[in-house]
Scaffold this active site. Structure first.
Site, PDB file in Angstrom:
ATOM      1  N   ASN A 198      -1.830   6.939  -2.174  1.00 18.52           N
ATOM      2  CA  ASN A 198      -3.080   6.695  -1.447  1.00 18.52           C
ATOM      3  C   ASN A 198      -3.865   5.563  -2.110  1.00 18.52           C
ATOM      4  O   ASN A 198      -5.094   5.637  -2.264  1.00 18.52           O
ATOM      5  CB  ASN A 198      -3.933   7.966  -1.362  1.00 18.52           C
TER       6      ASN A 198
ATOM      7  N   HIS B  75       0.860  -1.184   0.000  1.00 16.05           N
ATOM      8  CA  HIS B  75       0.000   0.000   0.000  1.00 16.05           C
ATOM      9  C   HIS B  75       0.893   1.230   0.000  1.00 16.05           C
ATOM     10  O   HIS B  75       1.688   1.432   0.915  1.00 16.05           O
ATOM     11  CB  HIS B  75      -0.926   0.013   1.215  1.00 16.05           C
ATOM     12  N   CYS B  76       0.762   2.036  -1.032  1.00 18.19           N
ATOM     13  CA  CYS B  76       1.619   3.214  -1.193  1.00 18.19           C
ATOM     14  C   CYS B  76       0.937   4.422  -0.563  1.00 18.19           C
ATOM     15  O   CYS B  76      -0.139   4.835  -1.026  1.00 18.19           O
ATOM     16  CB  CYS B  76       1.895   3.465  -2.673  1.00 18.19           C
ATOM     17  N   PRO B  77       1.500   5.010   0.480  1.00 19.66           N
ATOM     18  CA  PRO B  77       0.862   6.189   1.095  1.00 19.66           C
ATOM     19  C   PRO B  77       0.938   7.427   0.215  1.00 19.66           C
ATOM     20  O   PRO B  77       0.108   8.328   0.336  1.00 19.66           O
ATOM     21  CB  PRO B  77       1.650   6.374   2.401  1.00 19.66           C
TER      22      PRO B  77
END
Length: 319
Positions: free
Chosen positions: A124, A119-121
């Site tokens: 998003n 999950h790439c912050p």
């Protein structure tokens, strides 16, 4: 209300206390003693679910439904096929739905993602089956852009840095002139606000995009390391999550004297072809170097090798 409740619960509590007292006696029947022990054990287990702030009703419900999850999970593993004839390896305990191979549940997105990598912050969003290639292309071309800015703006950086040093020296001379009260002297020329911000922005841009080891916080170094890391994983036919899973599985099989083999590893070159969607020679230009919206190989549910990969055979039951 309290009087009625005490009248109803009073006899029940008295009976429980009598059972507990009888359970300590040696002459107590074994059946009654076993019931008392089971009651005490169940009471301890119930209290252990709520012993701190991390426990709650959700934890108790998950613990109560754990046998159901285990039963459904093993049934799916035995038969290997879930609803709609989708090849699955387990059941998602959050979605309560058959989970295909290479699929993982994202606690942030609150859904299962096909071939989830992470999950790439910054985006998003999750990086998975349908956007993994776009994510890698973004990191790769951003790294090239940083390299271009770092080496292409070297002359501009030197001029801007020299101008900033000159501005500092002029400000220092101006302060000395004010301190000596030499108002008859002509004040030194000052830079405008636009010129100051332009020079500082050029210096900041170069430091931000620099690849030199002395600037460890640069974007180029972070993006370059991330790009190299994903390139290694793609060459092995793995994702970031599968690397940890395969590492544990490799150790487990090694302890038993067996060798682990990743069923999705078709070789370094074939892995890149599958990842980039390259079927023919011209696709290296039309699908890799040029912008392309082609879909990745497969549907993300079942993982069979492409037709041109004949030397390897993949298994849908591998995690």
């Amino acid at each position: 209300m309290r009087g009625q409740r005490s009248l109803l619960l009073g006899p029940a509590r008295l009976c429980l206390r009598l059972l507990l007292l009888l359970g300590y006696r040696r002459r107590c029947p074994p059946l009654l003693r076993g019931l008392v022990q089971r009651w005490r054990y169940g009471k301890v287990c119930l209290r252990s679910l709520l012993y701190n702030s991390f426990g709650g009703s959700d934890t108790a419900v998950d613990a109560a439904f754990e046998p159901v999850y285990w039963l459904v999970d093993n049934v799916i593993r035995w038969f290997g096929v879930g609803r709609n004839d989708i090849a699955t390896v387990s059941i998602c305990k959050k979605c309560i739905y058959p989970k295909p191979a290479r699929t993982h549940h994202c606690s942030i997105c609150n859904r299962c993602v096909l071939k989830m990598d992470h999950h790439c912050p910054w985006l998003n969003n999750c990086v998975g089956h349908y956007n993994h290639r776009y994510f890698f292309s973004f990191c790769f071309f951003m790294t090239l852009g940083c390299v271009y800015c770092s080496y292409g703006s070297w002359d501009l950086f030197r001029e801007a840095y020299a101008a900033i040093e000159k501005m500092k020296q002029l400000d220092k001379n101006k302060l000395q002139a004010v301190a000596n009260q030499t108002y008859h002297q002509t004040p030194p020329p000052t830079f405008s606000f636009r010129e100051r911000m332009t020079h500082k922005s050029l210096v900041y841009l170069w430091f931000l995009c620099s690849l030199r080891p002395s600037f460890l916080s640069s974007v180029a170094l972070a993006l370059g390391a991330l790009t190299v890391w994903h390139a290694v994983l793609i060459s092995r036919g793995e994702t970031s999550i599968e690397r940890h899973i395969n590492k544990k599985e490799r150790r487990r099989l090694q302890a038993k004297g067996r060798v682990f083999r990743n069923p999705y590893n078709y070789g370094c070159l074939d892995n890149w072809k599958v990842f980039l969607g390259v079927d023919t020679g011209r696709h290296w230009l039309t699908r890799v170097l040029l912008p392309s919206s082609h879909l990745p190989h497969g549907n993300g549910m079942s993982w069979e090798p492409p037709p041109w990969v004949t030397a390897h055979s993949a298994s849908v039951m591998a995690v």
